[in-house]
Design a protein around this motif. Structure first.
Motif, PDB file in Angstrom:
ATOM      1  N   VAL A 102       0.999  -1.233   0.034  1.00 13.67           N
ATOM      2  CA  VAL A 102       0.215  -0.091  -0.080  1.00 13.67           C
ATOM      3  C   VAL A 102       0.962   1.200  -0.133  1.00 13.67           C
ATOM      4  CG1 VAL A 102      -2.080  -1.129   1.206  1.00 13.67           C
ATOM      5  CG2 VAL A 102      -0.172  -0.018   2.601  1.00 13.67           C
ATOM      6  N   THR A 103       2.294   1.146  -0.301  1.00 14.29           N
ATOM      7  CA  THR A 103       3.156   2.233  -0.197  1.00 14.29           C
ATOM      8  C   THR A 103       2.534   3.407  -1.249  1.00 14.29           C
ATOM      9  OG1 THR A 103       4.941   0.556  -0.376  1.00 14.29           O
ATOM     10  CG2 THR A 103       5.584   2.778  -0.567  1.00 14.29           C
ATOM     11  N   ASP A 104       2.175   3.184  -2.233  1.00 19.93           N
ATOM     12  CA  ASP A 104       1.852   4.358  -3.112  1.00 19.93           C
ATOM     13  C   ASP A 104       0.294   4.582  -3.168  1.00 19.93           C
ATOM     14  OD1 ASP A 104       4.310   4.602  -4.174  1.00 19.93           O
ATOM     15  OD2 ASP A 104       4.181   2.890  -5.301  1.00 19.93           O
ATOM     16  N   GLU A 105      -0.463   4.067  -2.195  1.00 19.74           N
ATOM     17  CA  GLU A 105      -1.968   4.259  -1.949  1.00 19.74           C
ATOM     18  C   GLU A 105      -2.182   5.644  -1.352  1.00 19.74           C
ATOM     19  OE1 GLU A 105      -4.411   1.241  -0.333  1.00 19.74           O
ATOM     20  OE2 GLU A 105      -3.848  -0.337  -1.857  1.00 19.74           O
ATOM     21  N   PRO A 106      -3.014   6.445  -2.212  1.00 20.42           N
ATOM     22  CA  PRO A 106      -3.218   7.882  -1.395  1.00 20.42           C
ATOM     23  C   PRO A 106      -3.958   7.663  -0.346  1.00 20.42           C
ATOM     24  CG  PRO A 106      -4.650   7.462  -3.331  1.00 20.42           C
ATOM     25  CD  PRO A 106      -3.986   6.114  -2.996  1.00 20.42           C
ATOM     26  N   ASN A 107      -4.566   6.923   0.369  1.00 22.32           N
ATOM     27  CA  ASN A 107      -5.197   6.803   1.493  1.00 22.32           C
ATOM     28  C   ASN A 107      -4.550   5.417   2.113  1.00 22.32           C
ATOM     29  OD1 ASN A 107      -6.873   9.035   1.161  1.00 22.32           O
ATOM     30  ND2 ASN A 107      -8.631   7.509  -0.084  1.00 22.32           N
ATOM     31  N   ARG A 108      -3.268   5.610   2.425  1.00 21.71           N
ATOM     32  CA  ARG A 108      -2.500   4.541   3.017  1.00 21.71           C
ATOM     33  C   ARG A 108      -2.915   4.440   4.711  1.00 21.71           C
ATOM     34  NH1 ARG A 108       3.570   5.173   2.492  1.00 21.71           N
ATOM     35  NH2 ARG A 108       3.479   6.078   4.308  1.00 21.71           N
ATOM     36  N   PRO A 109      -3.265   3.129   5.018  1.00 22.17           N
ATOM     37  CA  PRO A 109      -3.471   3.119   6.385  1.00 22.17           C
ATOM     38  C   PRO A 109      -2.451   3.701   7.464  1.00 22.17           C
ATOM     39  CG  PRO A 109      -3.924   1.093   5.229  1.00 22.17           C
ATOM     40  CD  PRO A 109      -3.205   1.803   4.313  1.00 22.17           C
ATOM     41  N   ALA A 110      -2.757   4.206   8.329  1.00 24.46           N
ATOM     42  CA  ALA A 110      -1.718   4.684   9.297  1.00 24.46           C
ATOM     43  C   ALA A 110      -0.688   3.489  10.099  1.00 24.46           C
ATOM     44  CB  ALA A 110      -2.531   5.316  10.620  1.00 24.46           C
ATOM     45  N   TYR A 111      -1.316   2.449  10.289  1.00 26.59           N
ATOM     46  CA  TYR A 111      -0.461   1.438  10.643  1.00 26.59           C
ATOM     47  C   TYR A 111      -0.307   0.221   9.536  1.00 26.59           C
ATOM     48  CZ  TYR A 111      -1.491   3.856  15.117  1.00 26.59           C
ATOM     49  OH  TYR A 111      -1.604   4.822  15.969  1.00 26.59           O
ATOM     50  N   THR A 112       1.022   0.011   9.288  1.00 26.89           N
ATOM     51  CA  THR A 112       1.400  -1.022   8.222  1.00 26.89           C
ATOM     52  C   THR A 112       2.629  -1.670   8.823  1.00 26.89           C
ATOM     53  OG1 THR A 112       2.740   0.465   7.081  1.00 26.89           O
ATOM     54  CG2 THR A 112       0.403   0.556   6.427  1.00 26.89           C
ATOM     55  N   PHE A 113       2.787  -2.793   8.048  1.00 32.59           N
ATOM     56  CA  PHE A 113       4.184  -3.315   8.294  1.00 32.59           C
ATOM     57  C   PHE A 113       5.161  -2.782   7.309  1.00 32.59           C
ATOM     58  CE2 PHE A 113       1.417  -7.270   9.051  1.00 32.59           C
ATOM     59  CZ  PHE A 113       1.965  -7.481  10.362  1.00 32.59           C
ATOM     60  N   ARG A 136       9.040  -0.115   1.996  1.00 35.85           N
ATOM     61  CA  ARG A 136       7.754  -0.457   1.499  1.00 35.85           C
ATOM     62  C   ARG A 136       6.715  -0.847   2.645  1.00 35.85           C
ATOM     63  NH1 ARG A 136       7.813   1.412  -3.551  1.00 35.85           N
ATOM     64  NH2 ARG A 136       5.757   0.123  -3.548  1.00 35.85           N
ATOM     65  N   HIS A 137       5.399  -0.250   2.374  1.00 34.50           N
ATOM     66  CA  HIS A 137       4.672  -0.543   3.419  1.00 34.50           C
ATOM     67  C   HIS A 137       3.418  -1.547   3.086  1.00 34.50           C
ATOM     68  CE1 HIS A 137       5.958   2.820   5.590  1.00 34.50           C
ATOM     69  NE2 HIS A 137       6.384   3.276   4.499  1.00 34.50           N
ATOM     70  N   TYR A 138       3.267  -2.705   3.988  1.00 30.14           N
ATOM     71  CA  TYR A 138       2.328  -3.424   3.538  1.00 30.14           C
ATOM     72  C   TYR A 138       1.070  -3.618   4.685  1.00 30.14           C
ATOM     73  CZ  TYR A 138       6.006  -4.912   0.603  1.00 30.14           C
ATOM     74  OH  TYR A 138       7.081  -5.017  -0.515  1.00 30.14           O
ATOM     75  N   VAL A 139       0.089  -4.242   4.151  1.00 29.50           N
ATOM     76  CA  VAL A 139      -1.051  -4.517   5.211  1.00 29.50           C
ATOM     77  C   VAL A 139      -1.411  -6.175   4.791  1.00 29.50           C
ATOM     78  CG1 VAL A 139      -2.102  -2.339   5.371  1.00 29.50           C
ATOM     79  CG2 VAL A 139      -2.864  -3.632   3.385  1.00 29.50           C
ATOM     80  N   VAL A 140      -1.995  -6.856   5.744  1.00 28.65           N
ATOM     81  CA  VAL A 140      -2.343  -8.234   5.678  1.00 28.65           C
ATOM     82  C   VAL A 140      -3.539  -8.081   4.534  1.00 28.65           C
ATOM     83  CG1 VAL A 140      -3.421 -10.090   6.850  1.00 28.65           C
ATOM     84  CG2 VAL A 140      -1.658  -8.843   7.897  1.00 28.65           C
ATOM     85  N   ASP A 141      -3.356  -9.282   3.695  1.00 29.14           N
ATOM     86  CA  ASP A 141      -4.219  -9.524   2.806  1.00 29.14           C
ATOM     87  C   ASP A 141      -4.929 -10.869   3.048  1.00 29.14           C
ATOM     88  OD1 ASP A 141      -5.853  -9.950   0.552  1.00 29.14           O
ATOM     89  OD2 ASP A 141      -4.413  -9.715  -0.993  1.00 29.14           O
ATOM     90  N   THR A 142      -6.137 -10.940   3.633  1.00 31.70           N
ATOM     91  CA  THR A 142      -6.658 -12.277   4.105  1.00 31.70           C
ATOM     92  C   THR A 142      -7.449 -12.880   2.937  1.00 31.70           C
ATOM     93  OG1 THR A 142      -8.425 -11.133   4.943  1.00 31.70           O
ATOM     94  CG2 THR A 142      -6.937 -11.433   6.429  1.00 31.70           C
ATOM     95  N   ASN A 143      -7.423 -12.443   1.907  1.00 29.75           N
ATOM     96  CA  ASN A 143      -8.144 -12.933   0.673  1.00 29.75           C
ATOM     97  C   ASN A 143      -7.415 -13.848   0.102  1.00 29.75           C
ATOM     98  OD1 ASN A 143     -10.483 -11.593   1.024  1.00 29.75           O
ATOM     99  ND2 ASN A 143      -9.558  -9.863   0.165  1.00 29.75           N
ATOM    100  N   ARG A 144      -5.944 -13.896   0.098  1.00 27.09           N
ATOM    101  CA  ARG A 144      -4.935 -14.855  -0.636  1.00 27.09           C
ATOM    102  C   ARG A 144      -5.040 -16.313   0.338  1.00 27.09           C
ATOM    103  NH1 ARG A 144      -1.419 -12.659  -4.102  1.00 27.09           N
ATOM    104  NH2 ARG A 144      -1.141 -14.935  -4.523  1.00 27.09           N
ATOM    105  N   ARG A 145      -4.949 -17.165  -0.223  1.00 26.86           N
ATOM    106  CA  ARG A 145      -5.086 -18.628   0.070  1.00 26.86           C
ATOM    107  C   ARG A 145      -3.714 -19.234  -0.124  1.00 26.86           C
ATOM    108  NH1 ARG A 145      -8.632 -22.983  -2.153  1.00 26.86           N
ATOM    109  NH2 ARG A 145      -7.959 -22.365  -4.077  1.00 26.86           N
TER     110      ARG A 145
END
Length: 414
Positions: free
Chosen positions: A351-362, A375-384
């Motif tokens: 989510v590094t380049d997202e305009p509304n990036r969450p305040a808390y990321t990895f 780089r900034h990441y958030v958990v994606d629970t949709n991936r198996r």
């Protein structure tokens, strides 16, 4: 910013502040009586990176077998440290992940040994034994289809048809390239395994030794890191173990006779959350710092080989199924994707380049990258079939208990 993970403020809000402080003091003062840790033998495994068929010495399979044994012991002692109900920690998953990597290392080292013998080298019996063992173990480990993809990748687009295999001259011309790619893949996997052992295995040992002695294991880790004996550039190791320690204290609190059943259920939920977050923090750090280095998963050969494996062919073998009906196998990226890619295998979204990036990321700084390019990441629970999926499905309950009570399959060099 790292997302908030501690739950102490919430516990204080539930009116359990006094009891929490009491349990914290008692847990520290009585640690030797409640938890003992004899330590595990940590040996130098990085020498396996220099192994060759002619030089001998410790091979990657032998180093991997020792890693599995160490993780198995650490898993046992972490379970005792955290108490009941059982929860899976990083080493619970690590012992099975190491065993899976060991299967690939064994295949590659056997292929390289056969290649080293050459068409006329060694005895016929030895070549035949290695060849048969290679195919048998690839089949037993559920890697035969994936191995076919890897061999095709090693041959870099050459058609492995009957005509090609029958043409000894053309095949001989491919052997140098085949060996080079095989060595790159083998060396990357052995480096990743041994480096993980010397970082995370060492960290667990330091932490448990301190906690068993009645000291703060996180502070002991900080002392070791300050000497340069352990790297933690982004603080995720310290943060992960801080959550394990908090989970230990919350567990003590939940088992106090002064806590009602309703609050006990809340505390058990908090404890599961803390351990799960601790697992993720340690995984994010080491998947990025160790495995995403240029000599491991970002190496062009390993990246291309894992990218060539078709969906549904990669699986992590876990524990035996009831009635001797094979093994429970966790499908890795069944919907497709390259396991060598950090975000894909972790199960996180950039989510590094997202305009509304969450305040808390990895926040992740990869090897060789300046901090300004994090780089900034958030958990994606949709991936198996990701690490996040594995950690979630086998954290607790019967599935998690099966992992903890079980042992990875034995691993021996061919």
């Amino acid at each position: 910013m790292h997302r908030p993970t501690s739950l102490l403020s919430e516990l204080l809000g539930l009116g359990m502040g006094d009891l929490l402080h009491e349990v914290t003091r008692a847990g520290a003062a009585q640690a030797p009586a409640h938890f003992s840790y004899p330590g595990v033998p940590l040996v130098e495994l990085r020498q396996a990176r220099q192994w060759t068929p002619d030089r001998g010495g410790m091979c990657g399979v032998q180093a991997n077998a020792h890693t599995i044994t160490t993780y198995q012991a650490l898993d046992f002692h972490m379970a005792r440290y955290l108490g009941a109900p059982l929860l899976s920690t990083w080493v619970t998953f690590g012992k099975y992940a190491a065993r899976e990597a060991g299967s690939w290392i064994r295949i590659l080292e056997t292929m390289l040994s056969l290649s080293h013998l050459g068409p006329g080298g060694g005895t016929y019996a030895r070549r035949l034994r290695l060849s048969r063992s290679l195919l048998a173990l690839a089949s037993q480990d559920g890697l035969l289809a994936a191995l076919t993809s890897v061999v095709q990748g090693l041959l870099d687009g050459y058609r492995t048809s009957t005509a090609l295999l029958a043409d000894a001259h053309r095949l001989a011309n491919l052997l140098p390239e085949f060996r080079q790619r095989g060595w790159a893949a083998r060396n990357g996997l052995v480096e990743g395994n041994t480096e993980m052992y010397h970082r995370v295995g060492f960290a667990f040992d330091v932490f448990l030794r301190a906690e068993a002695a009645g000291r703060n294991g996180v502070e002991s880790l900080q002392e070791v890191i300050s000497t340069g004996a352990l790297e933690d550039p982004q603080g995720y190791l310290q943060a992960g173990f801080a959550l394990y320690r908090e989970a230990h204290l919350v567990g003590l609190l939940s088992r106090s006779p002064r806590v009602s059943r309703g609050r006990q259920l809340v505390l058990e939920s908090c404890r599961r959350h803390l351990v799960h977050e601790g697992n993720l923090l340690i995984a994010v750090q080491e998947q990025a710092l160790v495995l995403q280095r240029p000599s491991v998963f970002t190496h062009p050969v390993l990246h291309a080989l894992l990218g060539a494996v078709r969906p549904g062919q990669l699986r992590m073998t876990l524990t035996p199924l009831p009635g001797g009906k094979g093994y429970d196998r966790f499908p890795m990226l069944p919907d497709g994707g390259n396991w060598a890619d950090f975000a894909t295998r972790m199960g996180v979204r950039d989510v590094t380049d997202e305009p509304n990036r969450p305040a808390y990321t990895f926040s992740v700084v990869f090897p060789g990258t300046p901090p300004s390019e994090a780089r900034h990441y958030v958990v994606d629970t949709n991936r198996r079939g990701t690490i996040v999926d594995l950690f979630t499905r086998y954290l607790c309950g019967p599935a998690g208990e099966q992992l903890q009570h079980g042992r990875p399959r034995e691993l021996h060099p061919l």
